[in-house]
Design an enzyme around this catalytic site. Structure first.
Site, PDB file in Angstrom:
ATOM      1  N   ASP A  43       0.837  -1.198   0.000  1.00 24.67           N
ATOM      2  CA  ASP A  43       0.000   0.000   0.000  1.00 24.67           C
ATOM      3  C   ASP A  43       0.872   1.248   0.000  1.00 24.67           C
ATOM      4  OD1 ASP A  43      -2.919   1.191   0.835  1.00 24.67           O
ATOM      5  OD2 ASP A  43      -1.303   2.278   1.842  1.00 24.67           O
ATOM      6  N   TYR A  48       3.064   9.833  -0.514  1.00 22.92           N
ATOM      7  CA  TYR A  48       4.187   9.231   0.203  1.00 22.92           C
ATOM      8  C   TYR A  48       5.524   9.441  -0.525  1.00 22.92           C
ATOM      9  CZ  TYR A  48       0.336   6.641   2.452  1.00 22.92           C
ATOM     10  OH  TYR A  48      -0.828   6.291   3.099  1.00 22.92           O
ATOM     11  N   LYS A  73      -2.908   5.858  -4.215  1.00 22.12           N
ATOM     12  CA  LYS A  73      -4.001   6.765  -3.885  1.00 22.12           C
ATOM     13  C   LYS A  73      -3.873   8.090  -4.619  1.00 22.12           C
ATOM     14  CE  LYS A  73      -3.730   4.859   0.787  1.00 22.12           C
ATOM     15  NZ  LYS A  73      -2.304   4.492   0.763  1.00 22.12           N
ATOM     16  N   HIS A 106      -7.683   9.491  -1.601  1.00 23.64           N
ATOM     17  CA  HIS A 106      -6.966   9.479  -0.329  1.00 23.64           C
ATOM     18  C   HIS A 106      -7.779  10.127   0.805  1.00 23.64           C
ATOM     19  CE1 HIS A 106      -2.561   9.357   1.221  1.00 23.64           C
ATOM     20  NE2 HIS A 106      -3.398   9.051   2.176  1.00 23.64           N
TER      21      HIS A 106
END
Length: 275
Positions: A43, A48, A73, A106
């Site tokens: 994930d 990120y 996401k 998200h």
């Protein structure tokens, strides 16, 4: 590895590996370790900034693509329909994949009022076969209901903050009613005291397991999908070693009783960060 079947028939590993707050270079190493340890679900997210590292680890693993389940996401500043489609293309380029397993919005950012447009873009990607399942993250009952009213595909997953001190039972019940899988982020409470509780130590001692393993087992028995994060090889191995024991009803109830309503992350009803 135990799997759950999503509302469109796609199977998803119930325990996966998260890479939130892991720098790109470190993510490659951590994901490599996770895949070698037996994880098959990874994930990540655009926010990120480690999709490229995740992609490098996937390619270097030599594992057949069909054995892996990859989630990323859509970020908050790309909810407009065309922007969302472009964002997906960019994520796929960074990951080096042709087809994604799960794509999530998200955060809903209700103050912007664009998440329905974003969902329609995800529906297009799903209809075109570019993603096997689509879902959301951090949606509330209110934002899910609005999505149902305005669009045609029920999300396969809602990924939410969920741990014994914030179990979100009402939202989980709503998911179950509508065939949405519950996926837990921060499943171990971000280490903020949860794992030091004597109740968890006592249960763990009875099974020869750590408090973290006890909490992960609690999630699995509730039916949650869970994605613990670590960059430590020993902890990565510990977190997947949760399929050889079972909590009894009294132990599950003792963990349920740790609920204190304490949210660790932002409130989805007001969170609107665009960074």
């Amino acid at each position: 590895m135990e799997v759950i079947t999503l509302n469109n028939g796609v199977e998803m590993p119930q325990l996966g590996f998260g890479v939130w707050q892991v720098p790109d270079g470190e993510a490659e190493k951590a994901v490599t370790t996770a895949l070698e340890t037996g994880y098959r679900s990874i994930d990540t997210a655009k926010l990120y900034y480690n999709e490229e590292g995740v992609g490098r680890a996937i390619r270097a693993s030599g594992l057949p693509r069909e054995e892996l389940f990859v989630t990323t996401k859509l970020w908050n500043d790309e909810h407009e329909y065309d922007k969302a489609l472009r964002a997906f293309d960019e994520s796929m380029e960074r990951l080096g994949l042709d087809v994604l397993d799960l794509y999530l919005i998200h955060w809903p950012v209700p103050s912007r009022g664009k998440y329905v447009d974003a969902w329609k873009a995800l529906e297009k990607l799903y209809a075109d076969g570019r993603v096997r399942a689509i879902g959301v993250s951090n949606f509330t009952i209110k934002t899910l209901q609005h999505l149902f009213e305005e669009t045609g595909v029920v999300p396969a997953v809602n990924q939410i903050e969920l741990h014994p001190q914030f179990p979100q039972k009402d939202l989980r019940d709503f998911h179950a009613e509508h065939g949405i899988a519950t996926e837990a982020w921060s499943p171990l409470g971000q280490g903020q005291g949860l794992l030091d509780l004597p109740e968890l130590a006592e249960i763990g001692a009875a099974h020869g397991k750590s408090p973290a393993q006890v909490v992960l087992r609690w999630h699995l028995q509730l039916g949650n999908v869970v994605i613990p994060k670590s960059v430590t090889p020993e902890r990565i191995a510990e977190n997947i070693d949760v399929f050889d024991f079972r909590l009894d009803d009294a132990e599950m109830a003792a963990i349920d009783a740790l609920d204190n309503g304490r949210r660790l992350g932002p409130d989805p009803a007001t969170f609107a960060w665009m960074g």
